[in-house]
Design a protein around this motif. Sequence first.
Motif, mmCIF file in Angstrom:
data_model
loop_
_atom_site.group_PDB
_atom_site.id
_atom_site.type_symbol
_atom_site.label_atom_id
_atom_site.label_comp_id
_atom_site.label_asym_id
_atom_site.label_seq_id
_atom_site.Cartn_x
_atom_site.Cartn_y
_atom_site.Cartn_z
ATOM 1 N N MET A 147 55.064 38.075 23.183
ATOM 2 C CA MET A 147 54.188 38.847 22.416
ATOM 3 C C MET A 147 52.641 39.268 22.709
ATOM 4 O O MET A 147 52.562 40.615 21.643
ATOM 5 N N TYR A 148 52.702 39.921 24.247
ATOM 6 C CA TYR A 148 51.730 40.472 25.135
ATOM 7 C C TYR A 148 51.847 41.953 25.346
ATOM 8 O O TYR A 148 51.223 42.562 25.642
ATOM 9 N N ARG A 149 53.288 42.300 25.015
ATOM 10 C CA ARG A 149 53.829 43.370 25.667
ATOM 11 C C ARG A 149 52.930 44.835 25.018
ATOM 12 O O ARG A 149 52.835 45.904 26.084
ATOM 13 N N PHE A 150 51.967 44.792 23.718
ATOM 14 C CA PHE A 150 51.795 46.161 22.914
ATOM 15 C C PHE A 150 50.278 46.335 23.882
ATOM 16 O O PHE A 150 49.336 47.141 23.701
ATOM 17 N N GLN A 151 49.392 45.533 24.266
ATOM 18 C CA GLN A 151 48.150 44.913 24.984
ATOM 19 C C GLN A 151 48.574 44.963 27.005
ATOM 20 O O GLN A 151 47.453 44.576 27.402
ATOM 21 N N MET A 152 49.848 45.613 27.192
ATOM 22 C CA MET A 152 49.913 46.099 28.773
ATOM 23 C C MET A 152 48.453 46.483 29.758
ATOM 24 O O MET A 152 48.479 45.976 31.013
ATOM 25 N N LYS A 153 48.349 47.519 29.403
ATOM 26 C CA LYS A 153 47.268 48.369 29.834
ATOM 27 C C LYS A 153 45.853 47.452 29.991
ATOM 28 O O LYS A 153 45.699 47.366 31.136
ATOM 29 N N LYS A 154 45.466 46.777 28.557
ATOM 30 C CA LYS A 154 44.597 46.067 28.514
ATOM 31 C C LYS A 154 44.440 44.365 29.516
ATOM 32 O O LYS A 154 43.455 44.344 30.365
ATOM 33 N N ILE A 155 45.639 44.121 29.866
ATOM 34 C CA ILE A 155 45.999 43.021 29.970
ATOM 35 C C ILE A 155 46.211 43.503 31.816
ATOM 36 O O ILE A 155 45.249 43.100 32.592
ATOM 37 N N GLU A 156 46.484 44.866 32.581
ATOM 38 C CA GLU A 156 46.092 45.189 33.717
ATOM 39 C C GLU A 156 44.495 45.624 34.136
ATOM 40 O O GLU A 156 44.356 45.383 35.484
ATOM 41 N N LYS A 157 44.380 46.039 33.537
ATOM 42 C CA LYS A 157 42.978 45.890 33.750
ATOM 43 C C LYS A 157 42.011 45.259 34.044
ATOM 44 O O LYS A 157 41.175 45.485 34.592
ATOM 45 N N ARG A 158 41.984 44.060 32.945
ATOM 46 C CA ARG A 158 41.312 43.205 32.547
ATOM 47 C C ARG A 158 41.637 42.099 34.436
ATOM 48 O O ARG A 158 41.159 41.341 34.872
ATOM 49 N N MET A 159 42.779 42.526 34.245
ATOM 50 C CA MET A 159 43.195 41.336 35.981
ATOM 51 C C MET A 159 43.084 42.394 37.282
ATOM 52 O O MET A 159 42.476 41.549 37.629
ATOM 53 N N SER A 160 43.183 43.399 36.752
ATOM 54 C CA SER A 160 41.991 44.199 38.280
ATOM 55 C C SER A 160 40.295 43.920 38.860
ATOM 56 O O SER A 160 40.526 43.580 39.259
ATOM 57 N N ASP A 161 40.372 43.556 37.017
ATOM 58 C CA ASP A 161 38.439 43.806 37.244
ATOM 59 C C ASP A 161 38.592 42.345 37.783
ATOM 60 O O ASP A 161 37.224 41.869 38.775
ATOM 61 N N MET A 162 39.180 41.077 37.366
ATOM 62 C CA MET A 162 39.302 39.575 37.650
ATOM 63 C C MET A 162 39.133 40.157 39.007
ATOM 64 O O MET A 162 38.340 39.136 39.940
ATOM 65 N N LEU A 163 40.643 40.277 39.205
ATOM 66 C CA LEU A 163 40.830 39.889 41.066
ATOM 67 C C LEU A 163 39.885 41.139 41.911
ATOM 68 O O LEU A 163 39.288 40.435 43.001
ATOM 69 N N GLU A 164 39.068 42.220 41.713
ATOM 70 C CA GLU A 164 37.907 42.442 42.482
ATOM 71 C C GLU A 164 36.675 42.290 42.628
ATOM 72 O O GLU A 164 35.820 42.404 43.367
ATOM 73 N N LYS A 165 36.981 41.537 41.244
ATOM 74 C CA LYS A 165 35.141 40.930 40.974
ATOM 75 C C LYS A 165 34.955 39.492 42.656
ATOM 76 O O LYS A 165 34.067 39.516 42.756
ATOM 77 N N LYS A 166 35.979 38.949 42.388
ATOM 78 C CA LYS A 166 36.068 38.012 42.624
ATOM 79 C C LYS A 166 36.583 37.714 44.072
ATOM 80 O O LYS A 166 36.080 37.310 45.128
ATOM 81 N N TYR A 167 36.970 38.426 44.784
ATOM 82 C CA TYR A 167 38.232 38.750 46.078
ATOM 83 C C TYR A 167 37.045 40.326 46.459
ATOM 84 O O TYR A 167 38.252 41.056 46.878
ATOM 85 N N LYS A 168 36.239 40.715 47.113
ATOM 86 C CA LYS A 168 35.808 41.633 47.026
ATOM 87 C C LYS A 168 36.023 42.146 48.517
ATOM 88 O O LYS A 168 36.360 43.300 48.171
ATOM 89 N N ASP A 169 36.485 41.328 49.079
ATOM 90 C CA ASP A 169 37.452 41.946 50.639
ATOM 91 C C ASP A 169 38.668 42.860 49.808
ATOM 92 O O ASP A 169 39.069 43.422 51.613
ATOM 93 N N GLU A 170 39.487 41.986 49.729
ATOM 94 C CA GLU A 170 40.737 42.982 49.638
ATOM 95 C C GLU A 170 41.011 43.489 48.727
ATOM 96 O O GLU A 170 40.287 43.956 47.415
ATOM 97 N N LYS A 171 42.170 44.756 48.935
ATOM 98 C CA LYS A 171 43.109 45.467 48.110
ATOM 99 C C LYS A 171 43.797 45.196 47.245
ATOM 100 O O LYS A 171 45.111 44.452 48.284
ATOM 101 N N PHE A 172 43.715 45.424 46.245
ATOM 102 C CA PHE A 172 45.007 44.763 45.076
ATOM 103 C C PHE A 172 46.152 46.302 44.819
ATOM 104 O O PHE A 172 45.360 47.322 44.491
ATOM 105 N N THR A 173 47.176 45.829 44.841
ATOM 106 C CA THR A 173 47.967 46.541 44.377
ATOM 107 C C THR A 173 48.671 45.857 42.501
ATOM 108 O O THR A 173 49.225 44.911 43.068
ATOM 109 N N VAL A 174 48.559 46.130 41.454
ATOM 110 C CA VAL A 174 48.057 45.221 40.798
ATOM 111 C C VAL A 174 49.786 46.091 39.630
ATOM 112 O O VAL A 174 48.989 47.468 39.303
ATOM 113 N N SER A 175 50.620 45.468 39.050
ATOM 114 C CA SER A 175 52.283 45.646 38.499
ATOM 115 C C SER A 175 53.046 44.870 37.815
ATOM 116 O O SER A 175 52.298 43.344 37.809
ATOM 117 N N SER A 176 52.750 45.600 36.317
ATOM 118 C CA SER A 176 53.495 44.473 35.422
ATOM 119 C C SER A 176 55.230 45.389 35.452
ATOM 120 O O SER A 176 56.207 44.398 34.491
#
Length: 158
Positions: free
Chosen positions: A89-118
């Motif tokens: 159902m959410y396939r058309f919102q993937m860029k928005k989801i990835e950006k929100r997820m990346s922001d949340m991870l970087e905000k909560k886990y500042k010391d980690e370097k993340f690579t996020v992929s769908s």
Amino acid sequence: MRTKFCIIMFIFAAGLSGCGIGTDEPKKSKLALVKTTNPSPALLESNTEEKLDLVESIKQDISSMKEIYDVAVLKGKKDTLVAYKVKHMYRFQMKKIEKRMSDMLEKKYKDEKFTVSSDYKIFLEAIKLNERMKDPNFTDKKANQKLQEIIRLKQEMA
């Protein structure tokens, strides 16, 4: 009669060989794209309790998003790979989801370097690596090299 039998046997043998009988690919990774696999988070280095809690926490945070139905988290020495699958159902919102997820991870886990992929290929490679790590002959060094290959693959695709 004999030639018909030989032809039928040849077709049968060719059909079986094309079905992938005898492959060494782990069972879980074969179905990873079709159904929810829910892999456990993996540490590619010495298992310290603190880092185990970290990857579990990352997995829970991502899994709590309503758009996501499957997550694979791999933590290496420097990088953390988060591969996930989005509900149809959410396939058309993937860029928005990835950006929100990346922001949340970087905000909560500042010391980690993340690579996020769908991407499904990245998810499948993460599942395969997670399964290979269960083999005692598969070293941490090999695991980290494979993780870096997966991250490079993700960067090339972007």
